[in-house]
Design an enzyme around this catalytic site. Structure first.
Site, PDB file in Angstrom:
ATOM      1  N   ASN A   1     -10.006  -0.226   0.159  1.00 12.67           N
ATOM      2  CA  ASN A   1      -8.547  -0.171   0.194  1.00 12.67           C
ATOM      3  C   ASN A   1      -8.014  -0.706  -1.136  1.00 12.67           C
ATOM      4  OD1 ASN A   1      -5.837  -0.695   0.558  1.00 12.67           O
ATOM      5  ND2 ASN A   1      -6.062  -1.578   2.605  1.00 12.67           N
TER       6      ASN A   1
ATOM      7  N   CYS B   1       0.807  -1.230   0.000  1.00 16.60           N
ATOM      8  CA  CYS B   1       0.000   0.000   0.000  1.00 16.60           C
ATOM      9  C   CYS B   1       0.837   1.277   0.000  1.00 16.60           C
ATOM     10  CB  CYS B   1      -0.942   0.002   1.183  1.00 16.60           C
ATOM     11  SG  CYS B   1      -1.857  -1.518   1.302  1.00 16.60           S
TER      12      CYS B   1
ATOM     13  N   HIS C   1      -3.222   6.777   2.989  1.00 15.53           N
ATOM     14  CA  HIS C   1      -3.631   5.474   2.457  1.00 15.53           C
ATOM     15  C   HIS C   1      -5.053   5.196   2.952  1.00 15.53           C
ATOM     16  CE1 HIS C   1      -4.005   1.427   1.389  1.00 15.53           C
ATOM     17  NE2 HIS C   1      -3.700   0.906   2.566  1.00 15.53           N
TER      18      HIS C   1
HETATM   19  N1  ACO Z   1     -18.371  -8.803   9.490  1.00 14.80           N
HETATM   20  C1  ACO Z   1     -18.812  -9.106  10.722  1.00 14.80           C
HETATM   21  N2  ACO Z   1     -18.002  -9.486  11.733  1.00 14.80           N
HETATM   22  C2  ACO Z   1     -16.681  -9.528  11.463  1.00 14.80           C
HETATM   23  C3  ACO Z   1     -16.147  -9.217  10.194  1.00 14.80           C
HETATM   24  C4  ACO Z   1     -17.061  -8.852   9.191  1.00 14.80           C
HETATM   25  N3  ACO Z   1     -16.668  -8.532   7.930  1.00 14.80           N
HETATM   26  N4  ACO Z   1     -14.818  -9.363  10.238  1.00 14.80           N
HETATM   27  C5  ACO Z   1     -14.497  -9.725  11.483  1.00 14.80           C
HETATM   28  N5  ACO Z   1     -15.621  -9.856  12.238  1.00 14.80           N
HETATM   29  C6  ACO Z   1     -15.753 -10.237  13.631  1.00 14.80           C
HETATM   30  C7  ACO Z   1     -14.588 -11.051  14.108  1.00 14.80           C
HETATM   31  O1  ACO Z   1     -14.744 -12.411  13.758  1.00 14.80           O
HETATM   32  C8  ACO Z   1     -14.656 -10.820  15.597  1.00 14.80           C
HETATM   33  O2  ACO Z   1     -15.651 -11.656  16.114  1.00 14.80           O
HETATM   34  P1  ACO Z   1     -15.424 -12.383  17.538  1.00 14.80           P
HETATM   35  O3  ACO Z   1     -15.308 -11.278  18.533  1.00 14.80           O
HETATM   36  O4  ACO Z   1     -16.669 -13.188  17.675  1.00 14.80           O
HETATM   37  O5  ACO Z   1     -14.176 -13.182  17.383  1.00 14.80           O
HETATM   38  C9  ACO Z   1     -15.163  -9.389  15.715  1.00 14.80           C
HETATM   39  O6  ACO Z   1     -15.761  -9.076  14.444  1.00 14.80           O
HETATM   40  C10 ACO Z   1     -14.082  -8.387  16.003  1.00 14.80           C
HETATM   41  O7  ACO Z   1     -12.997  -8.616  15.127  1.00 14.80           O
HETATM   42  P2  ACO Z   1     -11.700  -7.731  15.182  1.00 14.80           P
HETATM   43  O8  ACO Z   1     -10.680  -8.266  14.225  1.00 14.80           O
HETATM   44  O9  ACO Z   1     -11.304  -7.518  16.601  1.00 14.80           O
HETATM   45  O10 ACO Z   1     -12.277  -6.353  14.611  1.00 14.80           O
HETATM   46  P3  ACO Z   1     -11.572  -4.972  14.579  1.00 14.80           P
HETATM   47  O11 ACO Z   1     -12.345  -3.972  15.313  1.00 14.80           O
HETATM   48  O12 ACO Z   1     -10.101  -5.065  14.856  1.00 14.80           O
HETATM   49  O13 ACO Z   1     -11.742  -4.581  13.038  1.00 14.80           O
HETATM   50  C11 ACO Z   1     -10.479  -4.559  11.018  1.00 14.80           C
HETATM   51  C12 ACO Z   1     -11.180  -5.413  12.057  1.00 14.80           C
HETATM   52  C13 ACO Z   1     -11.489  -3.643  10.363  1.00 14.80           C
HETATM   53  C14 ACO Z   1      -9.844  -5.459   9.973  1.00 14.80           C
HETATM   54  C15 ACO Z   1      -9.414  -3.694  11.747  1.00 14.80           C
HETATM   55  O14 ACO Z   1      -8.600  -4.490  12.559  1.00 14.80           O
HETATM   56  C16 ACO Z   1      -8.540  -2.968  10.770  1.00 14.80           C
HETATM   57  O15 ACO Z   1      -8.987  -2.099  10.041  1.00 14.80           O
HETATM   58  N6  ACO Z   1      -7.232  -3.274  10.750  1.00 14.80           N
HETATM   59  C17 ACO Z   1      -6.329  -2.667   9.827  1.00 14.80           C
HETATM   60  C18 ACO Z   1      -6.501  -3.345   8.533  1.00 14.80           C
HETATM   61  C19 ACO Z   1      -5.824  -2.617   7.434  1.00 14.80           C
HETATM   62  O16 ACO Z   1      -5.684  -1.425   7.451  1.00 14.80           O
HETATM   63  N7  ACO Z   1      -5.418  -3.390   6.472  1.00 14.80           N
HETATM   64  C20 ACO Z   1      -4.857  -2.971   5.299  1.00 14.80           C
HETATM   65  C21 ACO Z   1      -3.540  -2.303   5.469  1.00 14.80           C
HETATM   66  S1  ACO Z   1      -2.267  -2.943   4.581  1.00 14.80           S
HETATM   67  C22 ACO Z   1      -2.740  -3.060   3.092  1.00 14.80           C
HETATM   68  O17 ACO Z   1      -3.550  -2.295   2.723  1.00 14.80           O
HETATM   69  C23 ACO Z   1      -2.253  -4.130   2.166  1.00 14.80           C
END
Ligand code: ACO
Length: 330
Positions: free
Chosen positions: A285, A115, A255
């Site tokens: 993204n 990214c 980003h």
């Molecule tokens: N829909 C519904 N529930 C979901 C989903 C979904 N799409 N995805 C995950 N969950 C659930 C999980 O299973 C978990 O359930 P559980 O508590 O029963 O186990 C719950 O939601 C919470 O999951 P977390 O992973 O803790 O959620 P979080 O608040 O951290 O959000 C997210 C997840 C959005 C991915 C966040 O961590 C994030 O944005 N991280 C950065 C990701 C990023 O920026 N990536 C790209 C950068 S690098 C690149 O671009 C190549």
């Protein structure tokens, strides 16, 4: 020694027509529009058509960038494509772009900084032009991430989209263009964000396909923790080198990963969130394309004008990060 001023002479972007909304994902996996919007800010993203690969997205964006710069492919000395979703593992996507644009005998290579790719690409081009190696370089950030996401993995598939952004980089009016660049990487061999199989470490076989290791895997919370520091730190470093303050910035193009990461970065560098341009709501993204896509859309809307001081800032798999401060050129 006096270095010339280097900047973007033309910028163009392209997104495929097919829109995938959060509601479309509700039909495929156990998720909801509400969950995706509140956790990420994303409402929809674009997916490439079956006959479109990354090079095709590149070409559409490149044509617009060349038009804006009032140049043709013959004016280019180098084509550089930043991508982590190349058309092929062997044969650079940049070479395919050269051919599709009708270019001949122009050096071409790909760069993978995930990214941060567009920022890495612009930095390489800036150095080469300042150093006198080349005059005009086409830098493209492009991805077809829809081909490497696991549509059964709700943790990742809802985040990504396809798109391309292209910039013709060359010498510009003195005092304009790129004022500073800052790049970094933390290359630990961990599994925070990678496609486990399909490379030389683990070629794909029946087992990796069954395990779905041919798709991108991510530890979202670890990426989140990294990003909330990397984004503001990279921006601060580039601001220091350019000897300007965050208050002087007209706009920041981060980003487009997650609205919560961007809000946190805004607080850390004490810049009002309104100055952070966001279009992740519409495009998700798009990795290497994301920062250029944001800048391209803002230009189209007339939100960036000649002389404006702007920052591009990003982070991504690697883990990589980087930032560029520039005084806009047109
Ligand atoms: N829909 C519904 N529930 C979901 C989903 C979904 N799409 N995805 C995950 N969950 C659930 C999980 O299973 C978990 O359930 P559980 O508590 O029963 O186990 C719950 O939601 C919470 O999951 P977390 O992973 O803790 O959620 P979080 O608040 O951290 O959000 C997210 C997840 C959005 C991915 C966040 O961590 C994030 O944005 N991280 C950065 C990701 C990023 O920026 N990536 C790209 C950068 S690098 C690149 O671009 C190549």
């Amino acid at each position: 020694m006096e270095f010339k001023s280097v900047g973007i002479k033309g910028l163009g972007y392209y997104v495929p027509e097919k829109v995938m909304t959060n509601f479309d994902f509700e039909k495929i996996i156990d998720t909801s529009d509400e969950w995706i919007r509140t956790r990420t800010g994303i409402e929809e993203r674009r997916f490439a058509a079956v006959d479109q690969a990354t090079s095709d997205l590149c070409v559409e964006a490149a044509k617009k960038a060349l038009d804006r710069a009032n140049m043709t492919v013959e004016d280019l000395d180098l084509i550089l494509v930043a991508t982590c979703t190349p058309d092929y593992l062997v044969q650079a996507t940049a070479c395919l772009v050269q051919h599709k644009l009708g270019g001949k005998n122009i050096p071409c290579f790909d760069l993978n900084a995930a990214c941060s790719g567009f920022i890495y690409g612009l930095t390489v081009a800036n150095g080469m032009i300042k150093g006198g190696v080349y005059k005009n370089i086409l830098v493209i950030g492009a991805e077809t991430l829809s081909r490497i996401i696991d549509m059964q993995d709700r943790n990742t598939c809802i985040l990504f989209g396809d798109g391309a952004a292209a910039a013709v980089v060359g010498e510009v009016e003195e005092g304009y263009g790129i004022l500073s660049t800052y790049l970094g990487a933390e290359g630990e061999d961990d599994d925070i964000l990678r496609t486990p199989a399909g490379g030389t470490k683990k070629p794909n076989d029946a087992q990796t396909i069954e395990n779905r290791e041919n798709f991108v895997k991510m530890k979202g919370q670890d990426v989140f923790k990294f990003a909330v520091h990397a984004l503001p730190n990279a921006t601060k470093n580039a601001l220091n080198t350019a000897d300007v303050s965050a208050n002087d910035l007209t706009m920041i193009f981060p980003h487009q990963a997650n609205v919560r990461i961007i809000e946190s970065a805004a607080k850390r560098i004490h810049v009002p969130i309104e100055k952070f341009y966001m279009n992740l709501q519409k495009f998700g993204n798009t990795s290497s394309a994301s920062v250029g896509l944001a800048l391209g859309e803002a230009l189209e809307k007339g939100l960036v004008k000649k002389g404006d001081l702007i920052a591009l800032t990003g982070f991504g798999a690697g883990l990589t990060y980087g930032s560029i401060i520039m005084r806009w050129t047109y």
